[in-house]
Design a protein around this motif. Structure first.
Motif, PDB file in Angstrom:
ATOM      1  N   MET A   1       0.831  -1.174   0.000  1.00 41.50           N
ATOM      2  CA  MET A   1       0.000   0.000   0.000  1.00 41.50           C
ATOM      3  C   MET A   1       0.887   1.254   0.000  1.00 41.50           C
ATOM      4  O   MET A   1       0.589   2.203  -0.710  1.00 41.50           O
ATOM      5  CB  MET A   1      -0.923  -0.027   1.219  1.00 41.50           C
ATOM      6  CG  MET A   1      -1.882   1.130   1.263  1.00 41.50           C
ATOM      7  SD  MET A   1      -3.077   1.170  -0.060  1.00 41.50           S
ATOM      8  CE  MET A   1      -4.305   0.117   0.604  1.00 41.50           C
ATOM      9  N   GLN A   2       1.951   1.207   0.789  1.00 41.43           N
ATOM     10  CA  GLN A   2       2.851   2.362   0.853  1.00 41.43           C
ATOM     11  C   GLN A   2       3.459   2.668  -0.512  1.00 41.43           C
ATOM     12  O   GLN A   2       3.571   3.828  -0.905  1.00 41.43           O
ATOM     13  CB  GLN A   2       3.986   2.108   1.852  1.00 41.43           C
ATOM     14  CG  GLN A   2       3.558   2.123   3.294  1.00 41.43           C
ATOM     15  CD  GLN A   2       4.714   1.762   4.211  1.00 41.43           C
ATOM     16  OE1 GLN A   2       5.599   0.994   3.836  1.00 41.43           O
ATOM     17  NE2 GLN A   2       4.706   2.326   5.404  1.00 41.43           N
ATOM     18  N   LEU A   3       3.834   1.619  -1.225  1.00 42.68           N
ATOM     19  CA  LEU A   3       4.446   1.810  -2.539  1.00 42.68           C
ATOM     20  C   LEU A   3       3.462   2.455  -3.510  1.00 42.68           C
ATOM     21  O   LEU A   3       3.820   3.359  -4.266  1.00 42.68           O
ATOM     22  CB  LEU A   3       4.938   0.478  -3.095  1.00 42.68           C
ATOM     23  CG  LEU A   3       5.933  -0.303  -2.231  1.00 42.68           C
ATOM     24  CD1 LEU A   3       6.294  -1.617  -2.890  1.00 42.68           C
ATOM     25  CD2 LEU A   3       7.158   0.522  -1.932  1.00 42.68           C
ATOM     26  N   VAL A   4       2.231   1.997  -3.480  1.00 41.16           N
ATOM     27  CA  VAL A   4       1.198   2.544  -4.362  1.00 41.16           C
ATOM     28  C   VAL A   4       0.958   4.015  -4.038  1.00 41.16           C
ATOM     29  O   VAL A   4       0.878   4.850  -4.937  1.00 41.16           O
ATOM     30  CB  VAL A   4      -0.111   1.730  -4.246  1.00 41.16           C
ATOM     31  CG1 VAL A   4      -1.245   2.425  -4.959  1.00 41.16           C
ATOM     32  CG2 VAL A   4       0.093   0.332  -4.799  1.00 41.16           C
ATOM     33  N   LEU A   5       0.872   4.329  -2.755  1.00 41.59           N
ATOM     34  CA  LEU A   5       0.643   5.726  -2.363  1.00 41.59           C
ATOM     35  C   LEU A   5       1.820   6.623  -2.745  1.00 41.59           C
ATOM     36  O   LEU A   5       1.625   7.763  -3.168  1.00 41.59           O
ATOM     37  CB  LEU A   5       0.351   5.811  -0.861  1.00 41.59           C
ATOM     38  CG  LEU A   5      -0.978   5.180  -0.428  1.00 41.59           C
ATOM     39  CD1 LEU A   5      -1.116   5.233   1.089  1.00 41.59           C
ATOM     40  CD2 LEU A   5      -2.155   5.855  -1.102  1.00 41.59           C
ATOM     41  N   GLN A   6       3.030   6.115  -2.616  1.00 40.89           N
ATOM     42  CA  GLN A   6       4.198   6.889  -3.046  1.00 40.89           C
ATOM     43  C   GLN A   6       4.126   7.176  -4.537  1.00 40.89           C
ATOM     44  O   GLN A   6       4.440   8.277  -4.988  1.00 40.89           O
ATOM     45  CB  GLN A   6       5.497   6.128  -2.737  1.00 40.89           C
ATOM     46  CG  GLN A   6       5.862   6.078  -1.283  1.00 40.89           C
ATOM     47  CD  GLN A   6       7.078   5.199  -1.027  1.00 40.89           C
ATOM     48  OE1 GLN A   6       7.653   4.598  -1.951  1.00 40.89           O
ATOM     49  NE2 GLN A   6       7.473   5.100   0.221  1.00 40.89           N
ATOM     50  N   TYR A   7       3.693   6.185  -5.297  1.00 42.25           N
ATOM     51  CA  TYR A   7       3.589   6.334  -6.747  1.00 42.25           C
ATOM     52  C   TYR A   7       2.468   7.297  -7.118  1.00 42.25           C
ATOM     53  O   TYR A   7       2.660   8.209  -7.926  1.00 42.25           O
ATOM     54  CB  TYR A   7       3.370   4.961  -7.389  1.00 42.25           C
ATOM     55  CG  TYR A   7       3.084   5.009  -8.868  1.00 42.25           C
ATOM     56  CD1 TYR A   7       4.069   5.407  -9.771  1.00 42.25           C
ATOM     57  CD2 TYR A   7       1.844   4.667  -9.365  1.00 42.25           C
ATOM     58  CE1 TYR A   7       3.812   5.448 -11.128  1.00 42.25           C
ATOM     59  CE2 TYR A   7       1.574   4.701 -10.727  1.00 42.25           C
ATOM     60  CZ  TYR A   7       2.569   5.106 -11.603  1.00 42.25           C
ATOM     61  OH  TYR A   7       2.308   5.146 -12.941  1.00 42.25           O
TER      62      TYR A   7
ATOM     63  N   TRP B   1      -1.117  -2.364  -9.507  1.00 39.19           N
ATOM     64  CA  TRP B   1      -1.607  -2.146  -8.144  1.00 39.19           C
ATOM     65  C   TRP B   1      -2.264  -0.774  -8.021  1.00 39.19           C
ATOM     66  O   TRP B   1      -3.316  -0.635  -7.406  1.00 39.19           O
ATOM     67  CB  TRP B   1      -0.480  -2.257  -7.134  1.00 39.19           C
ATOM     68  CG  TRP B   1       0.072  -3.636  -6.937  1.00 39.19           C
ATOM     69  CD1 TRP B   1      -0.511  -4.827  -7.277  1.00 39.19           C
ATOM     70  CD2 TRP B   1       1.326  -3.966  -6.350  1.00 39.19           C
ATOM     71  NE1 TRP B   1       0.305  -5.873  -6.936  1.00 39.19           N
ATOM     72  CE2 TRP B   1       1.439  -5.378  -6.368  1.00 39.19           C
ATOM     73  CE3 TRP B   1       2.375  -3.222  -5.825  1.00 39.19           C
ATOM     74  CZ2 TRP B   1       2.542  -6.047  -5.849  1.00 39.19           C
ATOM     75  CZ3 TRP B   1       3.472  -3.885  -5.311  1.00 39.19           C
ATOM     76  CH2 TRP B   1       3.562  -5.286  -5.334  1.00 39.19           C
ATOM     77  N   ALA B   2      -1.623   0.232  -8.604  1.00 36.23           N
ATOM     78  CA  ALA B   2      -2.158   1.594  -8.538  1.00 36.23           C
ATOM     79  C   ALA B   2      -3.513   1.676  -9.247  1.00 36.23           C
ATOM     80  O   ALA B   2      -4.448   2.314  -8.750  1.00 36.23           O
ATOM     81  CB  ALA B   2      -1.173   2.578  -9.157  1.00 36.23           C
ATOM     82  N   ARG B   3      -3.630   1.015 -10.382  1.00 34.87           N
ATOM     83  CA  ARG B   3      -4.892   1.001 -11.118  1.00 34.87           C
ATOM     84  C   ARG B   3      -5.988   0.351 -10.283  1.00 34.87           C
ATOM     85  O   ARG B   3      -7.095   0.882 -10.151  1.00 34.87           O
ATOM     86  CB  ARG B   3      -4.714   0.257 -12.443  1.00 34.87           C
ATOM     87  CG  ARG B   3      -5.970   0.196 -13.309  1.00 34.87           C
ATOM     88  CD  ARG B   3      -5.783  -0.691 -14.533  1.00 34.87           C
ATOM     89  NE  ARG B   3      -5.297  -2.014 -14.236  1.00 34.87           N
ATOM     90  CZ  ARG B   3      -6.066  -3.020 -13.780  1.00 34.87           C
ATOM     91  NH1 ARG B   3      -7.343  -2.830 -13.568  1.00 34.87           N
ATOM     92  NH2 ARG B   3      -5.545  -4.208 -13.541  1.00 34.87           N
ATOM     93  N   LYS B   4      -5.681  -0.790  -9.678  1.00 37.66           N
ATOM     94  CA  LYS B   4      -6.662  -1.475  -8.838  1.00 37.66           C
ATOM     95  C   LYS B   4      -7.057  -0.609  -7.647  1.00 37.66           C
ATOM     96  O   LYS B   4      -8.228  -0.553  -7.268  1.00 37.66           O
ATOM     97  CB  LYS B   4      -6.103  -2.815  -8.336  1.00 37.66           C
ATOM     98  CG  LYS B   4      -6.022  -3.866  -9.406  1.00 37.66           C
ATOM     99  CD  LYS B   4      -5.418  -5.143  -8.862  1.00 37.66           C
ATOM    100  CE  LYS B   4      -5.280  -6.189  -9.959  1.00 37.66           C
ATOM    101  NZ  LYS B   4      -4.660  -7.428  -9.476  1.00 37.66           N
ATOM    102  N   TYR B   5      -6.075   0.066  -7.071  1.00 40.51           N
ATOM    103  CA  TYR B   5      -6.345   0.935  -5.926  1.00 40.51           C
ATOM    104  C   TYR B   5      -7.273   2.082  -6.321  1.00 40.51           C
ATOM    105  O   TYR B   5      -8.210   2.408  -5.600  1.00 40.51           O
ATOM    106  CB  TYR B   5      -5.027   1.484  -5.366  1.00 40.51           C
ATOM    107  CG  TYR B   5      -5.210   2.448  -4.229  1.00 40.51           C
ATOM    108  CD1 TYR B   5      -5.479   1.986  -2.939  1.00 40.51           C
ATOM    109  CD2 TYR B   5      -5.117   3.819  -4.441  1.00 40.51           C
ATOM    110  CE1 TYR B   5      -5.648   2.880  -1.889  1.00 40.51           C
ATOM    111  CE2 TYR B   5      -5.293   4.709  -3.397  1.00 40.51           C
ATOM    112  CZ  TYR B   5      -5.555   4.231  -2.119  1.00 40.51           C
ATOM    113  OH  TYR B   5      -5.736   5.115  -1.090  1.00 40.51           O
TER     114      TYR B   5
END
Length: 94
Positions: free
Chosen positions: A1-7, A31-35
């Motif tokens: 989750m942290q990686l996605v939020l950083q991106y 992951w970002a798209r799914k989020y």
């Protein structure tokens, strides 16, 4: 989750995040798209967790029942084949 939020928050580039965390840029973007589509629970690991019967659609219930019946049929066919082979080895007539 942290990686996605950083991106998503553009704190780091996809390449930098991927390189530092031993993942691919494509995986991070997926992951970002799914989020973005499904929110906070999008990245939860749901492997091995079956939906409760009450949460299933009629189609999902029928698919599940069909799969169970197909598996039962395979087991019974294997059992019948084993019985036939045993009778054959015993010299009996089937």
């Amino acid at each position: 989750m942290q990686l996605v939020l950083q991106y998503i928050n553009k704190e780091k580039s996809a390449k930098e995040i991927a390189t530092n965390n031993d993942i691919t840029e494509g995986q991070l973007r997926d992951w970002a798209r799914k989020y973005k589509i499904h929110g906070d629970n999008a990245l939860d690991d749901k492997r091995g967790i079956r939906k409760d019967q009450s949460d299933l659609s009629q189609e999902e219930i029928l698919k599940r029942k069909n799969k169970e019946l197909e598996e039962k049929n395979r087991r019974l066919e294997a059992e019948l084949l084993l019985i036939k082979k045993l009778k054959e080895l015993e010299g009996g007539v089937i």
